[in-house]
Scaffold this active site. Structure first.
Site, mmCIF file in Angstrom:
data_model
loop_
_atom_site.group_PDB
_atom_site.id
_atom_site.type_symbol
_atom_site.label_atom_id
_atom_site.label_comp_id
_atom_site.label_asym_id
_atom_site.label_seq_id
_atom_site.Cartn_x
_atom_site.Cartn_y
_atom_site.Cartn_z
ATOM 1 N N CYS A 3 9.915 -5.100 5.331
ATOM 2 C CA CYS A 3 8.913 -4.846 4.291
ATOM 3 C C CYS A 3 9.553 -5.065 2.924
ATOM 4 C CB CYS A 3 8.371 -3.421 4.402
ATOM 5 S SG CYS A 3 7.333 -2.964 2.991
ATOM 6 N N CYS A 6 9.735 -1.947 0.784
ATOM 7 C CA CYS A 6 10.785 -1.028 1.266
ATOM 8 C C CYS A 6 12.157 -1.535 0.827
ATOM 9 C CB CYS A 6 10.729 -0.889 2.786
ATOM 10 S SG CYS A 6 9.368 0.164 3.358
ATOM 11 N N HIS A 45 6.665 4.491 3.565
ATOM 12 C CA HIS A 45 5.934 3.300 4.005
ATOM 13 C C HIS A 45 4.624 3.692 4.679
ATOM 14 C CE1 HIS A 45 5.445 -0.922 5.238
ATOM 15 N NE2 HIS A 45 4.785 -0.361 6.241
ATOM 16 N N ASN A 86 -5.731 -3.474 -2.997
ATOM 17 C CA ASN A 86 -6.323 -4.321 -1.973
ATOM 18 C C ASN A 86 -5.989 -3.719 -0.614
ATOM 19 O OD1 ASN A 86 -7.330 -6.322 -3.795
ATOM 20 N ND2 ASN A 86 -5.245 -7.099 -4.037
ATOM 21 N N GLY A 92 -7.410 -9.493 0.513
ATOM 22 C CA GLY A 92 -6.314 -10.203 -0.156
ATOM 23 C C GLY A 92 -5.014 -9.437 -0.200
ATOM 24 N N HIS A 97 2.243 -2.682 2.404
ATOM 25 C CA HIS A 97 2.837 -1.397 2.009
ATOM 26 C C HIS A 97 1.952 -0.916 0.855
ATOM 27 C CE1 HIS A 97 6.699 1.101 1.104
ATOM 28 N NE2 HIS A 97 5.749 1.544 0.302
ATOM 29 N N HIS A 99 0.022 0.020 -2.243
ATOM 30 C CA HIS A 99 0.397 -0.120 -3.648
ATOM 31 C C HIS A 99 -0.859 -0.237 -4.500
ATOM 32 C CE1 HIS A 99 0.166 -4.157 -1.877
ATOM 33 N NE2 HIS A 99 -0.243 -4.580 -3.067
ATOM 34 N N HIS A 101 -2.211 -1.808 -8.136
ATOM 35 C CA HIS A 101 -1.989 -2.682 -9.292
ATOM 36 C C HIS A 101 -2.524 -1.958 -10.529
ATOM 37 C CE1 HIS A 101 -1.477 -6.473 -6.810
ATOM 38 N NE2 HIS A 101 -2.146 -5.735 -5.945
HETATM 39 P P1 AMP Z 1 -1.401 -7.581 -2.832
HETATM 40 O O1 AMP Z 1 -1.661 -9.043 -2.760
HETATM 41 O O2 AMP Z 1 -2.546 -6.754 -3.332
HETATM 42 O O3 AMP Z 1 -0.835 -7.058 -1.526
HETATM 43 O O4 AMP Z 1 -0.269 -7.387 -3.941
HETATM 44 C C1 AMP Z 1 1.065 -7.700 -3.702
HETATM 45 C C2 AMP Z 1 1.669 -8.029 -5.022
HETATM 46 O O5 AMP Z 1 3.079 -7.964 -4.894
HETATM 47 C C3 AMP Z 1 1.347 -9.432 -5.549
HETATM 48 O O6 AMP Z 1 0.646 -9.328 -6.788
HETATM 49 C C4 AMP Z 1 2.722 -10.091 -5.710
HETATM 50 O O7 AMP Z 1 2.810 -10.885 -6.861
HETATM 51 C C5 AMP Z 1 3.636 -8.883 -5.799
HETATM 52 N N1 AMP Z 1 5.004 -9.095 -5.370
HETATM 53 C C6 AMP Z 1 5.443 -9.694 -4.232
HETATM 54 N N2 AMP Z 1 6.778 -9.681 -4.179
HETATM 55 C C7 AMP Z 1 7.217 -9.065 -5.307
HETATM 56 C C8 AMP Z 1 8.501 -8.756 -5.846
HETATM 57 N N3 AMP Z 1 9.638 -9.072 -5.198
HETATM 58 N N4 AMP Z 1 8.569 -8.133 -7.042
HETATM 59 C C9 AMP Z 1 7.434 -7.816 -7.708
HETATM 60 N N5 AMP Z 1 6.187 -8.066 -7.252
HETATM 61 C C10 AMP Z 1 6.076 -8.697 -6.075
#
Ligand code: AMP
Length: 113
Positions: A3, A6, A45, A86, A92, A97, A99, A101
């Site tokens: 992950c 993680c 997680h 999401n 999308g 994990h 989160h 935005h």
């Molecule tokens: P989601 O598509 O809602 O699952 O959001 C995942 C988000 O994680 C996306 O907006 C990616 O740009 C972001 N993301 C993926 N890898 C990283 C990373 N290493 N550092 C910061 N953001 C990331």
């Protein structure tokens, strides 16, 4: 550990952190959709909102506290911001994990609802 969040939490992958405490980490999204685009992530997680359980519901309190703090730290508390989580592939979600935005720093006039 496969992950990506993680691994960020474990310090194996670098991130631009905005805040960190015992329960939560917040860092800038690598593909920002707004001038301020921060991800607020519980250290535990859990896959998504849909995967929350009685045991993990208490995470929502420190997550919301962190969202407020991120808004203040990034200067968008007054101008306003949007919070999106999401949930599932159809919505999308690309990182399984939980989160949130936190988006701001520009007019977010376009609304889904
Ligand atoms: P989601 O598509 O809602 O699952 O959001 C995942 C988000 O994680 C996306 O907006 C990616 O740009 C972001 N993301 C993926 N890898 C990283 C990373 N290493 N550092 C910061 N953001 C990331």
């Amino acid at each position: 550990m496969d992950c990506i969040f993680c691994r960020i939490i474990a310090g194996e992958i670098p991130s631009a952190k905005v805040l960190e405490n015992e329960e939560v980490v917040a860092f800038h999204d690598i593909h920002p959709a707004a001038p301020i685009h921060v991800l607020v992530v519980p250290k535990t997680h859990v896959e998504s909102i849909q995967a929350l359980s009685e045991a993990t519901f208490p995470l929502l309190l420190p997550i919301h506290a962190a969202i407020r703090e991120v808004a203040v730290l990034t200067g968008i508390a007054e101008s306003g911001y949007r919070v999106i989580s999401n949930c599932g592939e159809g919505a999308g979600q690309s990182v399984p994990h939980l989160h949130y935005h936190v988006l701001g720093g520009r007019n977010l006039g376009e609304k889904l609802l």
